[in-house]
Design a protein around this motif. Structure first.
Motif, short mmCIF file in Angstrom:
data_model
loop_
_atom_site.label_atom_id
_atom_site.label_comp_id
_atom_site.label_asym_id
_atom_site.label_seq_id
_atom_site.Cartn_x
_atom_site.Cartn_y
_atom_site.Cartn_z
N VAL A 150 8.64 -80.81 -3.41
CA VAL A 150 8.49 -81.65 -4.60
C VAL A 150 9.85 -81.80 -5.26
O VAL A 150 10.58 -80.82 -5.43
CB VAL A 150 7.48 -81.02 -5.60
CG1 VAL A 150 7.39 -81.87 -6.86
CG2 VAL A 150 6.11 -80.88 -4.95
N TYR B 135 6.79 -73.35 -7.37
CA TYR B 135 7.14 -74.17 -6.21
C TYR B 135 7.92 -73.33 -5.21
O TYR B 135 9.00 -72.82 -5.52
CB TYR B 135 7.94 -75.40 -6.66
CG TYR B 135 7.10 -76.36 -7.49
CD1 TYR B 135 6.35 -77.36 -6.88
CD2 TYR B 135 7.01 -76.21 -8.87
CE1 TYR B 135 5.55 -78.22 -7.64
CE2 TYR B 135 6.21 -77.06 -9.63
CZ TYR B 135 5.49 -78.06 -9.00
OH TYR B 135 4.69 -78.90 -9.74
N ALA C 107 0.47 -88.69 -8.27
CA ALA C 107 1.78 -88.20 -8.71
C ALA C 107 2.77 -89.34 -8.74
O ALA C 107 2.58 -90.37 -8.10
CB ALA C 107 2.26 -87.10 -7.77
N ILE D 124 -1.24 -82.39 -1.68
CA ILE D 124 -0.41 -81.26 -2.08
C ILE D 124 -0.98 -79.99 -1.45
O ILE D 124 -2.16 -79.67 -1.65
CB ILE D 124 -0.38 -81.08 -3.62
CG1 ILE D 124 0.09 -82.36 -4.31
CG2 ILE D 124 0.49 -79.88 -4.01
CD1 ILE D 124 1.54 -82.66 -4.11
N GLU E 52 10.39 -83.67 -11.06
CA GLU E 52 9.00 -84.04 -11.26
C GLU E 52 8.05 -82.84 -11.15
O GLU E 52 6.83 -82.99 -11.24
CB GLU E 52 8.62 -85.13 -10.25
CG GLU E 52 9.35 -86.43 -10.55
CD GLU E 52 9.17 -87.49 -9.46
OE1 GLU E 52 8.60 -87.16 -8.41
OE2 GLU E 52 9.59 -88.62 -9.68
N ARG E 53 8.61 -81.63 -11.02
CA ARG E 53 7.76 -80.45 -10.87
C ARG E 53 6.96 -80.16 -12.12
O ARG E 53 5.78 -79.79 -12.04
CB ARG E 53 8.61 -79.24 -10.48
CG ARG E 53 9.15 -79.30 -9.06
CD ARG E 53 10.12 -78.17 -8.79
NE ARG E 53 10.67 -78.28 -7.45
CZ ARG E 53 11.79 -77.67 -7.05
NH1 ARG E 53 12.47 -76.92 -7.92
NH2 ARG E 53 12.22 -77.81 -5.82
N PRO F 186 12.36 -78.33 -0.83
CA PRO F 186 12.70 -78.50 -2.23
C PRO F 186 14.15 -78.15 -2.53
O PRO F 186 14.77 -78.75 -3.38
CB PRO F 186 11.76 -77.52 -2.93
CG PRO F 186 10.61 -77.33 -1.99
CD PRO F 186 11.21 -77.45 -0.63
N LEU G 158 4.04 -82.66 -12.48
CA LEU G 158 3.06 -82.44 -11.43
C LEU G 158 2.29 -81.15 -11.68
O LEU G 158 1.08 -81.07 -11.43
CB LEU G 158 3.74 -82.40 -10.07
CG LEU G 158 2.82 -82.24 -8.85
CD1 LEU G 158 1.80 -83.37 -8.79
CD2 LEU G 158 3.63 -82.18 -7.56
N SER H 130 7.76 -88.25 -5.56
CA SER H 130 7.76 -86.84 -5.95
C SER H 130 7.64 -85.95 -4.73
O SER H 130 7.95 -84.78 -4.78
CB SER H 130 6.61 -86.55 -6.91
OG SER H 130 5.38 -86.75 -6.28
N LEU H 131 7.18 -86.51 -3.61
CA LEU H 131 7.14 -85.76 -2.36
C LEU H 131 7.97 -86.49 -1.32
O LEU H 131 7.97 -87.71 -1.26
CB LEU H 131 5.69 -85.64 -1.84
CG LEU H 131 4.76 -84.73 -2.63
CD1 LEU H 131 3.40 -84.72 -1.96
CD2 LEU H 131 5.32 -83.33 -2.68
N SER I 262 4.16 -77.76 -0.65
CA SER I 262 4.71 -79.07 -0.32
C SER I 262 6.04 -79.25 -1.05
O SER I 262 6.19 -78.82 -2.20
CB SER I 262 3.75 -80.18 -0.77
OG SER I 262 2.50 -80.04 -0.13
#
Length: 272
Positions: A22, A47, A258, A3, A26-27, A269, A30, A262-263, A20
């Motif tokens: 995301v 984010y 994670a 990340i 899921e933010r 994003p 995380l 999620s990435l 990164s």
């Protein structure tokens, strides 16, 4: 997974800007992991949509979809630095805010001020055996308590507060303010170094009924001082600008356990 993040310190309200991409769903989870794992001891996580940084309206989403004035003004200064600007103003889009947030910045001084949306309402709740003002703002509600801070008192006030994406308890002792902020989506409850929206809420309450014109307030908070400028017309606040110092660390990477997917490499994003 790795990340990328940028540490920001807006008057002690330590904020990690995740660079990164995301997945939005899921933010929050995380963010809680990052707050526990990152050595900076972040109060909160935001984010950043990197693809938007050079666009007309850069975008920042806070970890629980809440609004944060300190993060908004730090993000505005971050964008100004990226664009090679020195002094002026720009607008940023931030979760929890219905309209773009104007940010005044001075890169050489390391200062940024965000124009805050006026509170939607002021209501009263009963907790701790007394009537307590709650200032409902965009994305967050703040209760103002005139006593020394304690977790027991904070828990009692939070239990009596109306639902909101984020809830703050502001312990006021003269010009000193100690904020605690709970964000439901991320399951976090943090004694913050400073609180921008809380500063604006407190200034709003103190400005009501004052003579027309500009009024300046300063609050000493656990890790720094924040300033609020309030314009009063006909005895009512009509404009609030909040700000102070902002510093940044170096961009870093951290390995985080994670949830799967999620990435997504190469995806911004904003595209989810």
């Amino acid at each position: 997974m790795r990340i990328r993040y940028l540490p920001a310190d807006p008057a002690g309200n330590l904020t990690g800007f995740v660079l990164s991409p995301v997945f939005p769903g899921e933010r929050a989870a995380l963010a809680a992991r990052l707050m526990a794992a990152c050595p900076e001891g972040f109060d909160q996580i935001g984010y950043v949509d990197e693809a938007s940084l050079d666009a007309p309206l850069p975008r920042l989403d806070m970890m629980g979809g809440e609004f944060c004035g300190n993060a908004a003004r730090a993000f505005g200064l971050m964008v100004a630095r990226r664009r090679g600007l020195t002094r002026g103003s720009l607008c940023v889009s931030v979760s929890g805010a219905a309209d773009p947030v104007p940010v005044e910045f001075d890169v050489s001084k390391g200062e940024a001020f965000a124009q805050m949306a006026l509170p939607r309402a002021v209501l009263r709740i009963r907790a701790l055996g007394e009537a307590i003002d709650v200032v409902r703002m965009e994305g967050i509600a703040h209760a103002v308590v005139a006593r020394a801070p304690s977790q027991e008192a904070a828990d009692a006030v939070l239990a009596a507060m109306p639902d909101a994406p984020a809830q703050g308890v502001l312990f006021r002792e003269g010009t000193r303010m100690t904020p605690l902020v709970r964000v439901g989506a991320s399951g976090t409850c943090v004694w913050e170094g400073s609180c921008g929206s809380g500063t604006a809420a407190l200034a709003f309450l103190r400005a009501r009924g004052l003579e027309d014109g500009e009024h300046d307030f300063a609050f000493d908070e656990p890790a720094g001082r924040l300033h609020a400028r309030v314009r009063v017309e006909a005895g009512q606040p009509v404009r609030i600008t909040m700000g102070g110092s902002v510093t940044f660390g170096e961009e870093k990477e951290i390995e985080i356990q994670a949830p799967l997917c999620s990435l997504r490499t190469g995806t911004s994003p904003g595209s989810f």
